[in-house]
Design an enzyme around this catalytic site. Structure first.
Site, PDB file in Angstrom:
ATOM      1  N   GLN A 106      -3.240  -7.427 -19.568  1.00 14.64           N
ATOM      2  CA  GLN A 106      -3.072  -7.521 -21.016  1.00 14.64           C
ATOM      3  C   GLN A 106      -4.380  -7.147 -21.717  1.00 14.64           C
ATOM      4  OE1 GLN A 106       0.048  -8.746 -22.272  1.00 14.64           O
ATOM      5  NE2 GLN A 106      -0.725  -7.913 -24.178  1.00 14.64           N
ATOM      6  N   PHE A 107      -4.654  -5.846 -21.809  1.00 14.76           N
ATOM      7  CA  PHE A 107      -5.897  -5.402 -22.432  1.00 14.76           C
ATOM      8  C   PHE A 107      -5.991  -5.825 -23.891  1.00 14.76           C
ATOM      9  CE2 PHE A 107      -3.130  -1.942 -23.652  1.00 14.76           C
ATOM     10  CZ  PHE A 107      -3.591  -1.551 -24.895  1.00 14.76           C
ATOM     11  N   THR A 108      -4.861  -6.100 -24.536  1.00 12.22           N
ATOM     12  CA  THR A 108      -4.879  -6.465 -25.951  1.00 12.22           C
ATOM     13  C   THR A 108      -5.530  -7.818 -26.202  1.00 12.22           C
ATOM     14  OG1 THR A 108      -2.644  -7.398 -25.867  1.00 12.22           O
ATOM     15  CG2 THR A 108      -2.844  -5.056 -26.449  1.00 12.22           C
TER      16      THR A 108
END
Length: 148
Positions: free
Chosen positions: A78-80
């Site tokens: 989950q890079f966000t």
């Protein structure tokens, strides 16, 4: 490294309409990786999460660990989690590690959870994933290696 850990009754992840990973009772973990993260931090965070005692005992107290509860893990990249909304209305993700650095650390985190004796399911790094879960509680924690 940053993780959002949700205690779930069940969770699954689908890619292109096909279920890729599925667990029963356990933790849904959204995992974000930044530029300064290392293998040592991946191990430290995995060990911390795998040792959390956030299931209820017979007295209704959060005193039961994942192993004792018979729990499983679903880990989703989950890079966000490293998105910044400081400027404008569209977030930037400059603090998120690039895939060539993030993928090995994500894989190390997953491997360490498995080494701790847990069944671990995953999504696919960088894929468009549909995550479904039934939160238990709900109980959600945010862990950041800067604060461990």
């Amino acid at each position: 490294m940053r993780a959002v850990v949700t205690r779930v009754q069940h969770a699954s992840v689908a890619i292109d309409g096909a279920v890729r990973g599925q667990i029963g009772k356990g933790f849904l973990i959204l995992l974000g990786i930044t530029h300064e993260d290392t293998e040592a931090l991946a191990v430290k965070l995995a060990d911390k999460i795998c040792s959390l005692r956030i299931f209820e005992d017979e007295n209704g107290k959060m005193n039961v660990g994942l192993a004792e509860a018979g729990g499983e893990l679903l880990v989703i990249s989950q890079f966000t989690l490293y998105g910044s909304c400081k400027r404008g209305r569209r977030p930037d993700f400059l603090a998120a590690a690039r895939p060539e650095a993030a993928i090995p650390l994500y894989e190390k985190f997953v491997a360490r959870c498995a080494e701790n004796g847990f069944r671990v399911q995953t999504g696919e790094f960088g894929a468009d994933m549909k995550v479904d879960s039934l939160n238990d509680g709900p109980l959600t924690l945010i862990l950041d290696t800067d604060q461990l």
